[in-house]
Design an enzyme around this catalytic site. Structure first.
Site, PDB file in Angstrom:
ATOM      1  N   GLY A  13       0.791  -1.230   0.000  1.00  0.00           N
ATOM      2  CA  GLY A  13       0.000   0.000   0.000  1.00  0.00           C
ATOM      3  C   GLY A  13       0.822   1.279   0.000  1.00  0.00           C
ATOM      4  N   SER A  14       2.020   1.251  -0.588  1.00  0.00           N
ATOM      5  CA  SER A  14       2.789   2.502  -0.623  1.00  0.00           C
ATOM      6  C   SER A  14       2.137   3.509  -1.568  1.00  0.00           C
ATOM      7  CB  SER A  14       4.254   2.248  -0.995  1.00  0.00           C
ATOM      8  OG  SER A  14       4.364   1.822  -2.330  1.00  0.00           O
ATOM      9  N   ARG A  90      -5.591  -9.098  -8.464  1.00  0.00           N
ATOM     10  CA  ARG A  90      -6.572 -10.072  -8.937  1.00  0.00           C
ATOM     11  C   ARG A  90      -7.042  -9.686 -10.333  1.00  0.00           C
ATOM     12  NH1 ARG A  90      -6.745 -14.600  -6.572  1.00  0.00           N
ATOM     13  NH2 ARG A  90      -8.881 -14.938  -7.287  1.00  0.00           N
ATOM     14  N   HIS A 108       0.433   0.249 -13.132  1.00  0.00           N
ATOM     15  CA  HIS A 108       1.149  -0.979 -13.495  1.00  0.00           C
ATOM     16  C   HIS A 108       2.638  -0.663 -13.606  1.00  0.00           C
ATOM     17  CE1 HIS A 108       1.552  -5.011 -15.083  1.00  0.00           C
ATOM     18  NE2 HIS A 108       2.384  -4.521 -15.989  1.00  0.00           N
ATOM     19  N   LEU A 143      -6.780  -7.140 -19.750  1.00  0.00           N
ATOM     20  CA  LEU A 143      -5.830  -7.077 -18.625  1.00  0.00           C
ATOM     21  C   LEU A 143      -4.698  -6.099 -18.931  1.00  0.00           C
ATOM     22  CD1 LEU A 143      -4.859  -8.289 -15.868  1.00  0.00           C
ATOM     23  CD2 LEU A 143      -3.501  -9.888 -17.227  1.00  0.00           C
ATOM     24  N   GLU A 173       5.916   6.081  -9.265  1.00  0.00           N
ATOM     25  CA  GLU A 173       4.492   5.746  -9.083  1.00  0.00           C
ATOM     26  C   GLU A 173       3.846   6.686  -8.073  1.00  0.00           C
ATOM     27  OE1 GLU A 173       4.042   1.018 -10.128  1.00  0.00           O
ATOM     28  OE2 GLU A 173       4.270   1.546  -8.034  1.00  0.00           O
TER      29      GLU A 173
HETATM   30  C1  GAR Z   1       3.066  -1.298  -7.532  1.00  0.00           C
HETATM   31  O1  GAR Z   1       4.393  -1.296  -8.050  1.00  0.00           O
HETATM   32  C2  GAR Z   1       2.067  -1.441  -8.640  1.00  0.00           C
HETATM   33  O2  GAR Z   1       2.476  -0.850  -9.846  1.00  0.00           O
HETATM   34  C3  GAR Z   1       1.979  -2.929  -8.787  1.00  0.00           C
HETATM   35  O3  GAR Z   1       2.045  -3.424  -7.480  1.00  0.00           O
HETATM   36  C4  GAR Z   1       2.827  -2.547  -6.683  1.00  0.00           C
HETATM   37  C5  GAR Z   1       2.059  -2.247  -5.428  1.00  0.00           C
HETATM   38  O4  GAR Z   1       2.849  -1.550  -4.516  1.00  0.00           O
HETATM   39  N1  GAR Z   1       0.772  -3.314  -9.444  1.00  0.00           N
HETATM   40  C6  GAR Z   1       0.657  -4.363 -10.258  1.00  0.00           C
HETATM   41  O5  GAR Z   1       1.578  -5.114 -10.495  1.00  0.00           O
HETATM   42  C7  GAR Z   1      -0.716  -4.555 -10.851  1.00  0.00           C
HETATM   43  N2  GAR Z   1      -0.690  -5.538 -11.875  1.00  0.00           N
HETATM   44  P1  GAR Z   1       2.184  -0.866  -3.241  1.00  0.00           P
HETATM   45  O6  GAR Z   1       1.291  -1.923  -2.584  1.00  0.00           O
HETATM   46  O7  GAR Z   1       3.347  -0.511  -2.375  1.00  0.00           O
HETATM   47  O8  GAR Z   1       1.405   0.317  -3.706  1.00  0.00           O
END
Ligand code: GAR
Length: 212
Positions: A13-14, A90, A108, A143, A173
């Site tokens: 969840g950053s 998911r 992503h 997707l 991000e």
């Molecule tokens: C992030 O890097 C996001 O881009 C990726 O998961 C990470 C979550 O980080 N998402 C995916 O891969 C979606 N297919 P976080 O929990 O620290 O925000």
């Protein structure tokens, strides 16, 4: 009026934290955080910020359809105008994505359309790419395939490991997701017939190119 936003997570969840930290400034009110995993650290981040949380554990449902139905019920109970997927791992049903089309965003960790799916940092390193990065896009049935809103390129160095590259991507991000949410909350961003528009002008297919 701040835009009521629900954030859906599976892990650390950053990105959620970046949205919590800037919610006032960007004009959103996070009315709830939903996780499909009880141990997701993001749930603690939300609770610490006084935000309502909900757990919808996919393992307790027989099918994607019944899980997604429970997820939409929870989202709608939180009166979401905007739905933000932030590390939600998911695959969603077409019914679900259609329900929120035009008001659901995803982030992503790659320069889409490169590296849909998992292990994006490893794949970029293995391919010897000079550039990697992150993409914010509208969610559609395909997707990791909806219209791109913002892309942030990150230079890959020969010293990078999967971990250092992931950290670089995370850093951008945390800048581009709040920016996209702000555009949406300000009514500047919309999806029309599969194309993302910012200030009434279609964005290029690779999205707005973000640089520090
Ligand atoms: C992030 O890097 C996001 O881009 C990726 O998961 C990470 C979550 O980080 N998402 C995916 O891969 C979606 N297919 P976080 O929990 O620290 O925000």
């Amino acid at each position: 009026m701040a835009m009521k936003t629900v954030v859906i997570i599976s892990g650390s969840g950053s990105n959620l934290q970046a949205l919590i930290d800037r919610a006032n400034e960007i004009g959103i009110e996070i009315s709830g955080v939903i996780s499909n995993r009880e141990e997701a650290f993001g749930l603690q981040r939300a609770q610490r910020a006084g935000i309502t949380t909900a757990l919808v554990d996919h393992r307790q449902f027989e099918s994607r359809e019944t899980f997604d139905a429970a997820l939409s019920e929870t989202i709608d109970g939180m009166q979401a105008q905007l739905v933000i997927l932030a590390g939600f791992m998911r695959i969603l049903t077409p019914e679900f994505t259609r329900r929120y089309e035009g008001r659901m965003l995803n982030i992503h960790p790659s320069l889409l359309p490169k590296y849909r799916g998992l292990h994006t940092h490893r794949r970029a390193l293995e391919a010897g790419d000079e550039w990697h990065g992150a993409t914010v896009h509208f969610v559609t049935e395909e997707l990791d395939g909806g219209a791109t809103i913002i892309q942030a390129p990150v230079a890959v160095s020969s010293a990078d490991s999967e971990e250092t590259l992931a950290a670089k991507v995370h850093a951008v991000e945390h800048r581009i997701y709040p920016l996209a949410a702000q555009w949406f909350a300000e009514g500047r961003l919309r999806l029309e017939q599969g194309v993302a528009y910012l200030d009434n002008a279609p964005l290029p297919v690779e999205g707005y190119q973000y640089h520090d």
